[in-house]
Scaffold this motif. Sequence first.
Motif, PDB file in Angstrom:
ATOM      1  N   THR A 100       0.842  -1.206   0.000  1.00 21.68           N
ATOM      2  CA  THR A 100       0.000   0.000   0.000  1.00 21.68           C
ATOM      3  C   THR A 100       0.871   1.247   0.000  1.00 21.68           C
ATOM      4  N   ALA A 130       2.060   6.488  -7.025  1.00 18.60           N
ATOM      5  CA  ALA A 130       1.017   7.414  -7.468  1.00 18.60           C
ATOM      6  C   ALA A 130       1.437   8.857  -7.206  1.00 18.60           C
ATOM      7  N   ASP A 180      -4.441   5.059   5.498  1.00 17.21           N
ATOM      8  CA  ASP A 180      -5.216   5.306   4.292  1.00 17.21           C
ATOM      9  C   ASP A 180      -4.278   5.653   3.132  1.00 17.21           C
ATOM     10  N   SER A 181      -4.399   4.921   2.035  1.00 18.91           N
ATOM     11  CA  SER A 181      -3.491   5.117   0.903  1.00 18.91           C
ATOM     12  C   SER A 181      -3.597   6.522   0.316  1.00 18.91           C
ATOM     13  N   GLU A 182      -4.789   7.091   0.311  1.00 18.10           N
ATOM     14  CA  GLU A 182      -4.977   8.450  -0.218  1.00 18.10           C
ATOM     15  C   GLU A 182      -4.238   9.471   0.658  1.00 18.10           C
ATOM     16  N   GLU A 183      -4.339   9.310   1.970  1.00 16.57           N
ATOM     17  CA  GLU A 183      -3.636  10.219   2.878  1.00 16.57           C
ATOM     18  C   GLU A 183      -2.125  10.081   2.734  1.00 16.57           C
ATOM     19  N   MET A 234      -0.548   9.147   0.020  1.00 17.41           N
ATOM     20  CA  MET A 234      -0.189   9.745  -1.265  1.00 17.41           C
ATOM     21  C   MET A 234      -0.162  11.269  -1.170  1.00 17.41           C
ATOM     22  N   ILE A 235      -1.160  11.857  -0.548  1.00 22.38           N
ATOM     23  CA  ILE A 235      -1.227  13.315  -0.420  1.00 22.38           C
ATOM     24  C   ILE A 235      -0.017  13.845   0.349  1.00 22.38           C
ATOM     25  N   ASN A 254       2.373  12.591  -9.645  1.00 24.40           N
ATOM     26  CA  ASN A 254       1.655  13.838  -9.425  1.00 24.40           C
ATOM     27  C   ASN A 254       2.551  15.001  -9.009  1.00 24.40           C
ATOM     28  N   ALA A 294       1.162   4.063  -2.950  1.00 21.43           N
ATOM     29  CA  ALA A 294       0.949   5.487  -2.653  1.00 21.43           C
ATOM     30  C   ALA A 294       2.135   6.313  -3.152  1.00 21.43           C
TER      31      ALA A 294
END
Length: 72
Positions: free
Chosen positions: A16, A23, A55-58, A60-61, A27, A20
């Motif tokens: 994970t 990704a 959380d993968s989105e967190e 990544m951000i 970006n 992240a």
Amino acid sequence: MIESSLLRFDREFVLTMRSALDAAVQNISVAHRTPGTKAKMAQRIVKIASEGVTDSEELMIAAIDEGKEPAG
């Protein structure tokens, strides 16, 4: 600095974190996509993961935020 002997992530979560990071690299500015910046972004992911973020989105951000400035 976080002592690596204290960190224990299972295989699935390591994947994970890797996803992240991959990704996040896509970006950021192409000019910032250096091994040093990618390492800095990975360190940020490990740091916040060790603080409990899963959380993968967190992840990544946070990595994107770290990659806005190239490694010096």
